[in-house]
Design a protein around this motif. Structure first.
Motif, PDB file in Angstrom:
ATOM      1  N   LYS A   7      -9.925   1.219  -6.724  1.00  0.00           N
ATOM      2  CA  LYS A   7      -8.551   1.487  -7.408  1.00  0.00           C
ATOM      3  C   LYS A   7      -7.532   1.392  -6.500  1.00  0.00           C
ATOM      4  O   LYS A   7      -6.366   0.893  -6.660  1.00  0.00           O
ATOM      5  CB  LYS A   7      -8.691   3.049  -8.196  1.00  0.00           C
ATOM      6  CG  LYS A   7      -9.547   2.861  -9.216  1.00  0.00           C
ATOM      7  CD  LYS A   7      -9.784   4.448  -9.660  1.00  0.00           C
ATOM      8  CE  LYS A   7     -10.794   4.586 -11.007  1.00  0.00           C
ATOM      9  NZ  LYS A   7     -10.861   5.851 -11.487  1.00  0.00           N
ATOM     10  N   ASP A   8      -7.612   1.991  -5.139  1.00  0.00           N
ATOM     11  CA  ASP A   8      -6.600   1.824  -4.209  1.00  0.00           C
ATOM     12  C   ASP A   8      -6.139   0.682  -3.892  1.00  0.00           C
ATOM     13  O   ASP A   8      -5.289   0.072  -3.555  1.00  0.00           O
ATOM     14  CB  ASP A   8      -7.019   2.655  -2.928  1.00  0.00           C
ATOM     15  CG  ASP A   8      -7.111   4.360  -2.825  1.00  0.00           C
ATOM     16  OD1 ASP A   8      -6.546   4.836  -4.025  1.00  0.00           O
ATOM     17  OD2 ASP A   8      -7.966   4.746  -2.502  1.00  0.00           O
ATOM     18  N   LEU A  62      -4.202  -0.710  -6.787  1.00  0.00           N
ATOM     19  CA  LEU A  62      -2.805  -0.089  -6.654  1.00  0.00           C
ATOM     20  C   LEU A  62      -1.916  -0.675  -5.491  1.00  0.00           C
ATOM     21  O   LEU A  62      -0.747  -1.130  -5.556  1.00  0.00           O
ATOM     22  CB  LEU A  62      -2.897   1.402  -6.384  1.00  0.00           C
ATOM     23  CG  LEU A  62      -3.309   2.421  -7.588  1.00  0.00           C
ATOM     24  CD1 LEU A  62      -3.466   3.436  -7.246  1.00  0.00           C
ATOM     25  CD2 LEU A  62      -2.258   2.066  -8.576  1.00  0.00           C
ATOM     26  N   GLN A  63      -2.577  -1.031  -4.304  1.00  0.00           N
ATOM     27  CA  GLN A  63      -1.849  -1.658  -3.415  1.00  0.00           C
ATOM     28  C   GLN A  63      -1.290  -3.084  -3.680  1.00  0.00           C
ATOM     29  O   GLN A  63      -0.249  -3.479  -3.481  1.00  0.00           O
ATOM     30  CB  GLN A  63      -2.788  -1.734  -1.980  1.00  0.00           C
ATOM     31  CG  GLN A  63      -3.077  -0.283  -1.587  1.00  0.00           C
ATOM     32  CD  GLN A  63      -1.899   0.273  -1.161  1.00  0.00           C
ATOM     33  OE1 GLN A  63      -0.754  -0.538  -0.522  1.00  0.00           O
ATOM     34  NE2 GLN A  63      -1.604   1.585  -0.801  1.00  0.00           N
ATOM     35  N   LYS A  79       1.668  -2.723  -5.948  1.00  0.00           N
ATOM     36  CA  LYS A  79       2.850  -2.286  -5.209  1.00  0.00           C
ATOM     37  C   LYS A  79       3.399  -3.459  -4.475  1.00  0.00           C
ATOM     38  O   LYS A  79       4.638  -3.738  -4.348  1.00  0.00           O
ATOM     39  CB  LYS A  79       2.511  -1.197  -4.449  1.00  0.00           C
ATOM     40  CG  LYS A  79       2.167   0.355  -5.169  1.00  0.00           C
ATOM     41  CD  LYS A  79       2.004   1.352  -4.132  1.00  0.00           C
ATOM     42  CE  LYS A  79       1.611   2.391  -4.680  1.00  0.00           C
ATOM     43  NZ  LYS A  79       1.217   3.658  -3.710  1.00  0.00           N
ATOM     44  N   SER A  95       5.638   4.675  -8.970  1.00  0.00           N
ATOM     45  CA  SER A  95       4.708   4.968  -7.712  1.00  0.00           C
ATOM     46  C   SER A  95       4.323   6.139  -8.031  1.00  0.00           C
ATOM     47  O   SER A  95       3.117   6.697  -8.136  1.00  0.00           O
ATOM     48  CB  SER A  95       5.442   4.695  -6.332  1.00  0.00           C
ATOM     49  OG  SER A  95       6.532   5.637  -6.175  1.00  0.00           O
ATOM     50  N   GLN A 154       2.245   6.550 -11.007  1.00  0.00           N
ATOM     51  CA  GLN A 154       0.870   6.163 -10.674  1.00  0.00           C
ATOM     52  C   GLN A 154       0.130   6.974  -9.887  1.00  0.00           C
ATOM     53  O   GLN A 154      -1.096   6.974 -10.195  1.00  0.00           O
ATOM     54  CB  GLN A 154       0.902   4.587 -10.005  1.00  0.00           C
ATOM     55  CG  GLN A 154      -0.362   4.134  -9.773  1.00  0.00           C
ATOM     56  CD  GLN A 154      -1.024   3.458 -11.287  1.00  0.00           C
ATOM     57  OE1 GLN A 154      -0.070   3.129 -12.044  1.00  0.00           O
ATOM     58  NE2 GLN A 154      -2.218   3.670 -11.114  1.00  0.00           N
ATOM     59  N   GLU A 155       0.688   7.760  -8.995  1.00  0.00           N
ATOM     60  CA  GLU A 155       0.023   8.572  -8.195  1.00  0.00           C
ATOM     61  C   GLU A 155      -0.245   9.843  -8.938  1.00  0.00           C
ATOM     62  O   GLU A 155      -1.609  10.322  -8.796  1.00  0.00           O
ATOM     63  CB  GLU A 155       0.913   9.175  -6.977  1.00  0.00           C
ATOM     64  CG  GLU A 155       1.065   8.102  -5.984  1.00  0.00           C
ATOM     65  CD  GLU A 155       1.799   8.549  -4.772  1.00  0.00           C
ATOM     66  OE1 GLU A 155       2.577   9.825  -5.082  1.00  0.00           O
ATOM     67  OE2 GLU A 155       2.340   7.670  -4.020  1.00  0.00           O
ATOM     68  N   ASN A 209      -3.505   8.667 -10.674  1.00  0.00           N
ATOM     69  CA  ASN A 209      -4.701   8.656 -10.123  1.00  0.00           C
ATOM     70  C   ASN A 209      -5.100  10.143  -9.603  1.00  0.00           C
ATOM     71  O   ASN A 209      -6.223  10.172  -9.631  1.00  0.00           O
ATOM     72  CB  ASN A 209      -4.447   7.853  -8.710  1.00  0.00           C
ATOM     73  CG  ASN A 209      -3.997   6.328  -9.042  1.00  0.00           C
ATOM     74  OD1 ASN A 209      -4.444   5.909  -9.778  1.00  0.00           O
ATOM     75  ND2 ASN A 209      -3.265   5.952  -8.080  1.00  0.00           N
TER      76      ASN A 209
END
Length: 396
Positions: free
Chosen positions: A290-291, A294-295, A298, A332, A335-336, A339
């Motif tokens: 998932k990270d 997301l990266q 972004k 962002s 999204q955080e 998560n």
């Protein structure tokens, strides 16, 4: 060594003319001087011209003396002699000396017909049988050796023969002469004394054996009694039940049960730890995926924003940058939040399963959830304020 062999040795030495009286008791203990004297006398009787030193004062002299005597009889008479037994100087040494004395005694009592025996032989014209030739050569060598030995003893034998013939002639002439009769009586008395001495020695030896036998029988009886007592003591100890045996058996039975319970619980604990480690690893792998996603989002958004900003005019760049910055920050932050909520749900579900087993965790989850929501709202407000401050700075 048997008594018969020792008796034969004494008789053979007496027949050969040894100057000392040998008793069967002389060899019960090691007596090197007597053995050395016998060997030296036998060596001179066999070969008067031999050069053997009779010095036996030191150990090296005794060893050298045994070597010389053994070499003489092995090389010339072809007798198998063990020098170690000769050096022992006991009854085992007599067995080796008996070989030498028997060899000399047989040579002495051999008849003249055997000495004058002539072997007629003729060599064949063709060497058809080599083995027979070898046997014939060996016989010739043996006969030559015997002839040489007999000729070497002729001086001593001649003197003894002359004395015997003279004695017989005197007896035949005089008939009842006192000197010959006294000599015969003296010889008979000497033989009787020797026999009496040997009988006394034998009786002493037998009495010693009887005493040893009685002592051994007494020891056997004593040991058998001790063995019987030990067996009775052992039977008594095995029949008596020790104290606290029942309690010991009960404690041992309980210990076995507790150990089985311990092994079962330990096995379950190891299995649960293994399952927990597997779930944690799986959660870490999912979080990493998932990270990464997301990266990637972004990076794509930032690139698109930069391209859009470069294509517009300089005047409207500041406003659009502020809006885009605000939007990107809001996205962002949202999204955080999503998560964080997903991770709380994952960890919260596992923690709730454990808490449900204990029955004490529901209220703590609610409190922690409320605190987390308040913290997230404060973070959102701080993010919006920071966006406003950035926008003002950009306008300025």
């Amino acid at each position: 060594m048997s008594y018969r062999e020792l008796r034969n040795f004494c008789e053979q030495m007496r027949a050969l003319g040894y100057h000392r009286i040998i008793s069967m008791e002389n060899f019960r203990r090691p007596n090197f001087e007597l053995v050395a004297d016998i060997l030296y006398w036998l060596a001179l009787k066999y070969d008067p011209n031999t050069d053997i030193s009779d010095n036996i004062d030191e150990e090296r002299h005794r060893v050298e003396f045994i070597k010389q005597v053994t070499t003489l009889f092995v090389s010339k008479a072809r007798l198998k002699i063990n020098p170690k037994r000769l050096y022992m100087a006991d009854v085992y040494a007599v067995q080796e000396i008996l070989k030498i004395s028997t060899f000399l005694y047989k040579a002495q009592i051999s008849s003249p017909a055997e000495e004058d025996e002539v072997h007629d032989f003729s060599l064949p014209s063709k060497l058809s049988n080599i083995k027979s030739h070898k046997v014939l050569a060996q016989e010739i060598t043996d006969l030559a050796t015997r002839l040489y030995d007999q000729l070497g003893k002729e001086d001593e034998v001649r003197v003894a023969r002359e004395k015997a013939l003279q004695f017989l002639s005197n007896v035949s002439r005089s008939g009842n002469s006192q000197s010959e009769q006294s000599y015969i009586q003296k010889c008979i008395q000497t033989i009787l004394k020797q026999q009496e001495q040997s009988i006394e020695d034998m009786s002493k030896y037998v009495s010693g054996l009887e005493r040893e036998q009685k002592q051994i029988e007494e020891k056997i009886k004593r040991k058998t009694k001790e063995l019987e007592q030990a067996e009775k003591r052992l039977k008594g100890m095995t029949s008596v039940k020790p104290a606290y045996q029942e309690e010991y058996d009960r404690q041992e039975y309980e210990l076995e049960k507790l150990y089985q319970i311990y092994v079962e619980k330990f096995r379950n604990l190891v299995y649960l730890e293994h399952v927990l480690d597997a779930q944690n690893k799986q959660a870490e792998i999912q979080q990493k995926k998932k990270d990464q996603v997301l990266q990637g989002f972004k990076g794509a958004i930032e690139k698109a924003q930069i391209i859009d900003l470069r294509g517009r005019d300089d005047d409207g760049n500041d406003d659009q940058l502020e809006q885009l910055g605000d939007d990107s920050r809001l996205q962002s932050s949202n999204q955080e939040k999503r998560n964080n909520e997903f991770m709380r749900q994952q960890h919260g579900g596992f923690n709730k399963q454990q808490m449900d087993e204990d029955g004490e965790v529901d209220d703590i989850d609610d409190l922690s959830g409320g605190e987390n929501e308040e913290e997230e709202e404060e973070e959102d407000d701080d993010g919006i304020e920071n966006l406003d401050d950035d926008g003002e700075d950009a306008d300025f």
